[in-house]
Design a protein around this motif. Structure first.
Motif, short mmCIF file in Angstrom:
data_model
loop_
_atom_site.label_atom_id
_atom_site.label_comp_id
_atom_site.label_asym_id
_atom_site.label_seq_id
_atom_site.Cartn_x
_atom_site.Cartn_y
_atom_site.Cartn_z
N HIS A 46 0.84 -1.21 0.00
CA HIS A 46 0.00 0.00 0.00
C HIS A 46 0.88 1.26 0.00
N VAL A 47 1.87 1.29 0.86
CA VAL A 47 2.77 2.45 0.95
C VAL A 47 3.53 2.63 -0.37
N LEU A 48 4.06 1.53 -0.90
CA LEU A 48 4.82 1.61 -2.15
C LEU A 48 3.94 2.08 -3.31
N GLN A 49 2.72 1.54 -3.40
CA GLN A 49 1.81 1.93 -4.48
C GLN A 49 1.49 3.42 -4.40
N ASN A 50 1.23 3.90 -3.18
CA ASN A 50 0.93 5.33 -3.00
C ASN A 50 2.11 6.20 -3.41
N GLU A 51 3.32 5.80 -3.05
CA GLU A 51 4.51 6.57 -3.41
C GLU A 51 4.76 6.54 -4.91
N LEU A 52 4.59 5.38 -5.52
CA LEU A 52 4.75 5.28 -6.97
C LEU A 52 3.78 6.23 -7.68
N THR A 53 2.53 6.19 -7.27
CA THR A 53 1.50 7.04 -7.88
C THR A 53 1.84 8.52 -7.69
N LYS A 54 2.27 8.86 -6.49
CA LYS A 54 2.61 10.25 -6.17
C LYS A 54 3.72 10.78 -7.08
#
Length: 66
Positions: A46-54
């Motif tokens: 979840h954290v990685l996906q959010n950072e990638l999207t950001k």
């Protein structure tokens, strides 16, 4: 190169053991591959996906099954 976000120690170790030292490195792997690494749990994904999207990045696209 974009630094990895703060993650739990097992997830951080799993990423570095696969040569993922920066967020950009995740584009070499599919989400499914990363989810299957020992130490990478749902919270880390979840954290990685959010950072990638950001940062307008993404996991590698899944290969279509034949």
């Amino acid at each position: 190169m974009i630094a990895l976000p703060k993650l739990a120690a097992p997830a951080k170790r799993a990423l570095t053991s696969k040569g993922v030292d920066f967020l950009d490195d995740l584009s070499l792997y599919t989400r499914r591959e990363v989810e299957n690494w020992h130490g990478v749990g749902p919270n880390a994904i979840h954290v990685l996906q959010n950072e990638l999207t950001k940062h307008h990045l993404a996991f590698k696209e899944e290969e279509p099954s034949t």
